[in-house]
Write an enzyme that holds these catalytic residues in place. Structure first.
Site: not given
Length: 438
Positions: A148, A170-171, A200
């Site tokens: 990130n 990304c999880h 996000h």
């Protein structure tokens, strides 16, 4: 035989989690797992633990390690990047708290807002150096990035090296597997969905029952309040529970009618009004717990032994299914990857890296266009486009002035004078990493 290079293999959680995933793969049997990190101590720890489980489990992989990146990258077919520059939590505290002293009401300070900028300005230069080596040594390798701030790192890399096969992972999308079965009152195997946006900052665009084809949103709307009310928000006077942080989350759902993929600590970083309704108590609780977990990772075997449970077919991260999908020409749909837009979300510029579903086959990862992306949420996403672009320009130009312009482009920043003072302070405070800005 594949050669999978883990760059940043000594980092907490990441290295051992990916190694455990690889050990579960029949497709990758016989491959070389090459560990690389600049920290000799953590690299050695990872190698020792990995070899211990390799022998204990009897899996057929060769494990190598080196602090030399060029040695690690020779003949690599897949590269995985997960690095953090400097002492992560000390710098994160600065990113988060110093802007607050200048009246800039940012949430969390990791990926968006001024904190996200300073984090990016530390992270992007070394990742560009890594990618320059990949471009020179193994240009055909497929690269997965877990570092990130995802949005800004991926944009900088794909701008500088447009021909590299660079994919951000990304999880957060896994939250749908946890939440949708309860919301829709059915097994996850009976649900098909697509989500998209920015990393996000993504929402569930469409969701249906496989057996009937019916839209799942009516029942999500019906069950939303009952399901999420159990995740008590601290600012409502209750004790925070795991999975809280639902202030910004709720507001976005009620106003835009789409289910966010993640929670306040991430969503709130991109919105100028988020600070006033974010669940700050739950965010602080999560941060403290996360920090403690990371800093004690290697001292507690229970932190990582579950990664090596071969009876559990679930993977820690999604890259192994993607690698297998490429090698097997699977043609399956992966729910979320971060790649340059190229029209996948019509409201955003083509160069911005978006998080969208993708088809995976022998030719790689191919984004899927979200035809029905909501204009109203696209308008929120677009507030970040210029911030992302200006961050890349700052790094490529090594320009303090462009860093200032990136701050002024950010919707969270409302005071030009204080932004300039903040920038001067951060360059001095983090001079070890930001002195290149002239």
């Amino acid at each position: 035989m594949e050669k999978i290079v883990l760059i940043g293999a000594g980092s907490q959680n990441f290295g051992l989690g990916i190694i455990g995933d690889i050990f579960k793969s029949k497709v990758l049997e016989g491959s070389v797992i090459f560990l690389h990190d600049i920290d000799k101590t953590t690299l050695a720890n990872t190698k020792i633990i990995a070899n211990d489980y390799k022998e204990r489990l009897g899996v057929n992989f060769e494990i190598k390690a080196s602090t030399s990146r060029k040695e690690a990258l020779k003949d690599a077919t897949f590269c995985v990047i997960s690095i953090e520059v400097g002492k992560r939590f000390d710098l994160w505290d600065q990113d988060w708290k110093i802007p607050l002293q200048y009246g800039i009401r940012q949430v969390y300070g990791e990926n968006g807002g001024p904190g996200g900028l300073f984090h990016s300005l530390r992270q992007i230069p070394p990742i560009l150096e890594i990618c320059a080596d990949i471009n020179s040594i193994c240009p055909d390798a497929t690269i997965f990035n877990f570092s990130n701030p995802m949005q800004r790192i991926c944009h900088a890399v794909t701008t500088k090296f447009p021909n590299l096969k660079f994919i951000g992972m990304c999880h957060e999308i896994a939250s749908m597997e946890r939440q949708l079965p309860s919301l829709m009152e059915t097994d996850f195997s009976n649900i098909e969905y697509r989500a998209g946006g920015l990393n996000h900052f993504s929402v569930l665009i469409e969701v249906n029952y496989k057996n009937t084809g019916k839209d799942g949103y009516p029942i999500i709307n019906q069950n939303f309040e009952a399901y999420y009310s159990d995740l008590v928000n601290s600012h409502d006077g209750g004790e925070s529970k795991p999975g809280a942080e639902r202030g910004v989350f709720r507001e976005l759902f009620y106003r835009y009618k789409y289910l966010p993929i993640t929670t306040d600590s991430h969503l709130g970083e991109y919105l100028q009004w988020a600070y006033s309704i974010a669940d700050h108590d739950a965010i602080l609780e999560f941060y403290d717990n996360y920090k403690e977990k990371c800093l004690s990772f290697y001292s507690d075997k229970s932190s990582y032994e579950h990664f090596f449970d071969l009876n559990n077919e679930d993977t820690h991260e999604r890259i192994i299914p993607i690698i297998e999908g490429i090698l097997n020409n699977a043609g399956y749909e992966e729910p979320a990857v971060n790649i340059p837009n190229n029209g996948f979300i019509k409201q955003l510029p083509s160069d911005i890296v978006v998080e969208v579903p993708a088809k995976v086959d022998k030719n790689g990862v191919h984004g899927i266009k979200l035809e029905n992306y909501p204009q109203e949420f696209g308008a929120l996403l677009n507030l970040q486009s210029s911030v992302i672009q200006m961050t890349t320009e700052t790094v490529l130009r090594k320009s303090k002035h462009f860093a200032y312009l990136a701050l002024l482009a950010d919707p969270v920043v409302s005071d030009a004078t204080q932004a300039e003072r903040l920038l001067n302070n951060m360059i001095e405070t983090q001079s070890k990493f930001l002195s290149y800005l002239k």
